[in-house]
Design a protein around this motif. Structure first.
Motif, short mmCIF file in Angstrom:
data_model
loop_
_atom_site.label_atom_id
_atom_site.label_comp_id
_atom_site.label_asym_id
_atom_site.label_seq_id
_atom_site.Cartn_x
_atom_site.Cartn_y
_atom_site.Cartn_z
N UNK A 78 -78.09 18.48 24.41
CA UNK A 78 -76.71 18.85 24.74
C UNK A 78 -76.40 20.25 24.21
N UNK A 79 -75.65 21.03 24.98
CA UNK A 79 -75.22 22.34 24.49
C UNK A 79 -74.12 22.14 23.45
N UNK A 80 -74.13 22.96 22.42
CA UNK A 80 -73.10 22.89 21.39
C UNK A 80 -72.15 24.07 21.52
N UNK A 81 -70.88 23.78 21.57
CA UNK A 81 -69.86 24.82 21.58
C UNK A 81 -69.47 25.07 20.13
N UNK A 82 -69.64 26.28 19.68
CA UNK A 82 -69.51 26.62 18.26
C UNK A 82 -68.22 26.09 17.63
N UNK A 134 -78.85 13.02 15.46
CA UNK A 134 -79.25 14.42 15.61
C UNK A 134 -80.65 14.61 15.05
N UNK A 135 -81.53 15.21 15.86
CA UNK A 135 -82.90 15.47 15.43
C UNK A 135 -83.07 16.94 15.05
N UNK A 136 -82.54 17.83 15.89
CA UNK A 136 -82.74 19.26 15.67
C UNK A 136 -81.73 20.06 16.48
N UNK A 137 -81.39 21.23 15.96
CA UNK A 137 -80.56 22.19 16.71
C UNK A 137 -81.39 23.47 16.84
N UNK A 138 -81.49 23.97 18.07
CA UNK A 138 -82.27 25.19 18.32
C UNK A 138 -81.45 26.19 19.11
N UNK A 139 -81.89 27.43 19.06
CA UNK A 139 -81.26 28.49 19.85
C UNK A 139 -81.61 28.28 21.33
N UNK A 193 -76.76 30.41 23.10
CA UNK A 193 -75.99 29.30 22.56
C UNK A 193 -76.91 28.36 21.79
N UNK A 194 -76.32 27.32 21.23
CA UNK A 194 -77.10 26.32 20.50
C UNK A 194 -77.28 25.07 21.35
N UNK A 195 -78.44 24.44 21.19
CA UNK A 195 -78.75 23.20 21.89
C UNK A 195 -79.14 22.16 20.85
N UNK A 196 -78.52 20.97 20.95
CA UNK A 196 -78.84 19.88 20.03
C UNK A 196 -79.77 18.89 20.72
N UNK A 197 -80.76 18.42 19.99
CA UNK A 197 -81.67 17.38 20.45
C UNK A 197 -81.30 16.11 19.69
N UNK A 198 -81.07 15.02 20.43
CA UNK A 198 -80.67 13.77 19.82
C UNK A 198 -81.58 12.64 20.29
N UNK A 199 -81.62 11.55 19.51
CA UNK A 199 -82.40 10.38 19.91
C UNK A 199 -81.65 9.13 19.50
N UNK A 200 -81.98 8.01 20.18
CA UNK A 200 -81.48 6.70 19.80
C UNK A 200 -82.48 5.66 20.29
N UNK A 201 -82.47 4.49 19.67
CA UNK A 201 -83.40 3.44 20.12
C UNK A 201 -83.12 3.10 21.58
N UNK A 202 -84.20 2.96 22.33
CA UNK A 202 -84.08 2.63 23.75
C UNK A 202 -83.73 1.15 23.88
N UNK A 203 -82.75 0.87 24.74
CA UNK A 203 -82.33 -0.51 24.99
C UNK A 203 -83.18 -1.10 26.10
#
Length: 53
Positions: A11-15, A32-37, A42-52
Motif C-alpha cells: 500500500x502507498x503511504x501518505x506522509x 507491517x513487514x517493511x516500508x520502502x521508498x 513516495x513510501x510503500x508499506x508491505x504487510x502480511x496476515x495469515x491466509x484464511x
C-alpha cells in the motif's frame, strides 16, 4: 499439521496520514513487514496476515 500460509499487500503511504492508514490495516489483521521508498519518491508499506482457508 499444515504450514502457516500468508497473504501479502502493498500500500502507498501518505506522509501526513501514515499512522491512520497503518492503524486501519492493522485493525483488519495486517502486520507491517517493511516500508520502502517507492518509484515515485513516495513510501510503500508491505504487510502480511495469515491466509484464511
Amino acid at each position: 499439521m499444515a504450514q502457516q500460509q500468508w497473504e501479502y499487500a502493498t500500500i502507498p503511504l501518505i506522509i501526513h496520514a501514515t499512522k491512520a492508514i497503518l492503524d486501519q490495516w492493522g485493525a483488519d489483521g495486517w502486520e507491517l513487514v517493511q516500508v520502502v521508498q517507492g518509484p515515485d519518491a513516495g513510501l510503500v508499506a508491505y504487510l502480511k496476515r495469515p491466509k484464511q482457508d
